[in-house]
Scaffold this active site. Structure first.
Site, PDB file in Angstrom:
ATOM      1  N   GLU A   4      -3.626  41.042  -5.163  1.00  0.00           N
ATOM      2  CA  GLU A   4      -3.277  39.940  -6.053  1.00  0.00           C
ATOM      3  C   GLU A   4      -2.812  40.497  -7.392  1.00  0.00           C
ATOM      4  OE1 GLU A   4      -6.298  36.935  -6.357  1.00  0.00           O
ATOM      5  OE2 GLU A   4      -5.007  35.627  -7.546  1.00  0.00           O
ATOM      6  N   ASN A  57      -3.009  28.154  -1.428  1.00  0.00           N
ATOM      7  CA  ASN A  57      -4.250  28.933  -1.434  1.00  0.00           C
ATOM      8  C   ASN A  57      -5.343  28.085  -2.081  1.00  0.00           C
ATOM      9  OD1 ASN A  57      -5.944  31.559  -1.646  1.00  0.00           O
ATOM     10  ND2 ASN A  57      -5.876  30.823  -3.765  1.00  0.00           N
ATOM     11  N   GLU A  58      -6.478  28.022  -1.428  1.00  0.00           N
ATOM     12  CA  GLU A  58      -7.615  27.260  -1.970  1.00  0.00           C
ATOM     13  C   GLU A  58      -7.134  25.945  -2.596  1.00  0.00           C
ATOM     14  OE1 GLU A  58     -10.319  29.701  -4.314  1.00  0.00           O
ATOM     15  OE2 GLU A  58     -10.782  30.944  -2.573  1.00  0.00           O
ATOM     16  N   TYR A  81     -17.029  34.904   0.280  1.00  0.00           N
ATOM     17  CA  TYR A  81     -17.450  35.951  -0.651  1.00  0.00           C
ATOM     18  C   TYR A  81     -18.963  36.138  -0.591  1.00  0.00           C
ATOM     19  CZ  TYR A  81     -12.814  36.414  -2.636  1.00  0.00           C
ATOM     20  OH  TYR A  81     -11.481  36.691  -2.796  1.00  0.00           O
ATOM     21  N   GLU A 118      -9.692  36.117   2.701  1.00  0.00           N
ATOM     22  CA  GLU A 118     -10.370  36.702   1.542  1.00  0.00           C
ATOM     23  C   GLU A 118     -11.830  36.864   1.915  1.00  0.00           C
ATOM     24  OE1 GLU A 118      -9.761  34.896  -2.328  1.00  0.00           O
ATOM     25  OE2 GLU A 118      -7.692  34.380  -1.819  1.00  0.00           O
ATOM     26  N   GLN A 146     -10.416  43.187  -2.750  1.00  0.00           N
ATOM     27  CA  GLN A 146      -8.983  43.397  -2.646  1.00  0.00           C
ATOM     28  C   GLN A 146      -8.700  44.894  -2.495  1.00  0.00           C
ATOM     29  OE1 GLN A 146      -6.776  41.327  -5.701  1.00  0.00           O
ATOM     30  NE2 GLN A 146      -7.887  39.421  -5.372  1.00  0.00           N
TER      31      GLN A 146
HETATM   32  O1  AHR Z   1      -9.883  37.184  -4.962  1.00  0.00           O
HETATM   33  C1  AHR Z   1     -10.045  36.556  -6.190  1.00  0.00           C
HETATM   34  C2  AHR Z   1      -9.876  35.041  -6.108  1.00  0.00           C
HETATM   35  O2  AHR Z   1     -10.865  34.496  -5.282  1.00  0.00           O
HETATM   36  C3  AHR Z   1      -8.592  34.554  -5.482  1.00  0.00           C
HETATM   37  O3  AHR Z   1      -7.556  34.521  -6.399  1.00  0.00           O
HETATM   38  C4  AHR Z   1      -8.952  33.166  -5.040  1.00  0.00           C
HETATM   39  O4  AHR Z   1      -8.229  32.749  -3.923  1.00  0.00           O
HETATM   40  C5  AHR Z   1     -10.442  33.255  -4.750  1.00  0.00           C
HETATM   41  O5  AHR Z   1     -11.151  32.239  -5.340  1.00  0.00           O
END
Ligand code: AHR
Length: 515
Positions: free
Chosen positions: A56, A202-203, A265, A321, A368
């Protein structure tokens, strides 16, 4: 001369590390674990894209970490730093997702083409600082070609019209005489590029526009309609809890998508106080691993909803992600964090889960690639290090394209405060040459495990191990080889493979096919 010195230093430090480990291992009695691999129950293969990465435009993820510019004194190829590109090439990057993340829904692709001197600088709304647009479509595609990666573009559905997304794809992939193909040629690229995957937003439930699923679904269908060419259409999916979103998207947009996404996450704390990357205690270790393992029930739950609307499993699930997310240290670039043995264990557990769900999970992208979140590589000016997570990607490389086999684990659990976890987690697969691959993770930070398997072997089996004495062992710019894989050997016991796993370790072995 220099390199053999470096090698002997590294060997000495490995021996020291092994000595410390064996003292630890002696202190605790091994737990007994039984692993049974069913060699004739193959599932759909592990797509190489399961080992994908995410890049990103934020912090030093691109600028400084990957891109230094052609004029830099840091050795580079057309602006991309040679040391990092070489390391990524070695580990192999089957697919890269770019340019966001949240950044994608605020990105105008036209800012990043044409004369670099004339490109506009824009405020990076989500991550701070100025986006120079020095790295745009042509530069990114150059990197993808250097790495031999497939490309997964995240298109802007949040703040640009459908025409912008359609034109970006056409600019990149059209042949012939269309005005967009001619414009690309004028900007220096004659042949069209291959874009295998096109993300539509995205999201969308958050930074991508704060949309209701119903609204997102209508928009998705509209944007997908105007995309030309063969790129797979990827619907922006859900972020860990929203079953309703999965239902709505699958029911209303199923015919207009080839894949649906999940973001997952792993935070030891919560979004306000995420927790430290280093210097954590046994509770944070256990909490992190428990959260990481929570990806499995989430994938299962999303898959169950997908099954309702897509019985033939035409639509793939991309975990585009995933990874750990800790508090950013003061003074560090956006979302920068160190990476320790704990992150390596998270990566290994995640791969084991992805291997168990290959009927749906066809791609994943760690968040990432460089200097951001659970990065593969960290850089500091001219210096670079490979993280423990990088080494897990490397250890698991033989699994790319292999066929998963069912593996059951019988063994004790271990407990830290109120958290109960299995001692050992396992993934098994058959490689194309017939050999059996086994990845084992000992989650317990204190006790070794003795794993007896049903796999018949006559000779010792070779593999590699990643482990250390400290839970937060990590590499630094001054000591890049503190945590690196070491050779591993497992001996047969009663003609079956038996493995000794030190506490907090990852082992991958390959059992050659019988001749
Ligand atoms: O990876 C960081 C962020 O996490 C990304 O930009 C977003 O899609 C997610 O919330």
């Amino acid at each position: 001369m220099k390199s053999s010195n470096a090698r002997s230093l590294r060997n000495a430090s490995l021996m020291l590390c092994a000595a410390v480990m064996s003292v630890d291992a002696l202190a605790a009695k091994p737990v007994d674990v039984r692993v049974t691999v069913t060699a004739d129950t193959a599932g759909p293969r592990i797509e190489p894209a399961v080992y994908g990465q995410f890049v990103e435009q934020l912090g030093t993820g691109v600028y400084g970490g990957l891109w230094v510019g052609p004029e830099s004194t840091i050795p580079n190829t057309r602006g991309w730093r040679n040391d990092v590109v070489e390391a990524l090439r070695r580990v192999g990057v089957p697919v890269m997702r770019w340019p966001g993340g949240c950044f994608a829904d605020d990105y105008d692709w036209r800012d990043g083409i044409g004369d670099p001197a004339k490109r506009p600088a824009r405020t990076n709304k989500w991550w701070g600082g100025l986006e120079s647009n020095r790295v745009g479509t042509h530069e990114f595609m150059d990197l993808a070609e250097m790495l031999g990666s497939e490309v997964y573009l995240a298109g802007n559905m949040g703040s640009m019209p459908p025409r912008a997304m359609a034109e970006w794809l056409e600019y990149m992939t059209a042949d012939g005489k269309s005005a967009l193909a001619e414009e690309r040629r004028r900007n220096g690229r004659d042949r069209p590029w291959a874009v295998k995957y096109m993300g539509i937003g995205n999201e969308s439930w958050g930074c991508g526009g704060n949309m209701r699923p119903e609204y997102q679904s209508d928009l998705h269908n509209q944007y997908a309609t105007f995309l030309r060419g063969s790129a797979l259409r990827v619907a922006s999916g859900e972020g860990e809890t929203n079953d309703h979103l999965v239902e709505v998207l699958m029911e209303r947009s199923g015919p207009h998508m080839d894949a649906f996404t999940l973001h997952y996450y792993t935070l030891p704390g919560d979004w306000k106080n995420k927790g430290e990357a280093l210097g954590f205690d046994a509770h944070a270790w256990a909490k992190t691993l428990k959260t990481a393992m929570g990806i499995e029930p989430r994938i299962a739950a999303v898959s169950r909803i997908m099954d309702k609307y897509d019985k033939d499993k035409r639509i793939a699930l991309y975990v585009d992600e995933w990874g750990t997310w800790y508090d950013t240290p003061a003074g560090a670039s956006a979302l920068w964090q160190q990476n320790s043995l704990r992150d390596a264990i998270v990566a290994a557990l995640s791969f084991n889960v992805f291997h168990r769900h290959t009927e749906r999970v066809k791609m994943t992208n760690i968040a990432q690639m460089v200097n951001v979140l659970q990065a593969m590589v960290l850089t500091d000016g001219t210096r670079m290090l490979l993280t423990p997570t990088y080494h897990v990607f490397d250890l698991y490389k033989p699994f790319r394209g292999a066929t998963p086999l069912e593996a059951t684990v019988e063994g004790p659990h271990w407990q830290q405060d109120d958290i109960v976890l299995p001692a050992v987690d396992v993934s098994a697969a058959r490689a194309a040459d017939g050999s059996i691959l086994l990845a084992l993770v000992n989650l317990d930070p204190e006790r070794p495990a003795r794993v007896a398997t049903n796999l018949k072997v006559k000779a010792p089996v070779r593999g590699r191990i990643l482990t250390a004495a400290a839970m937060d062992a990590h590499n630094t710019f001054a000591a890049t080889g503190t945590l690196v894989p070491a050779p591993y050997f497992a001996k047969p016991a009663k003609a079956a493979l038996t493995l000794e796993l030190p506490p907090k370790s990852i082992v991958v072995v390959e059992i050659p096919a019988a001749r």
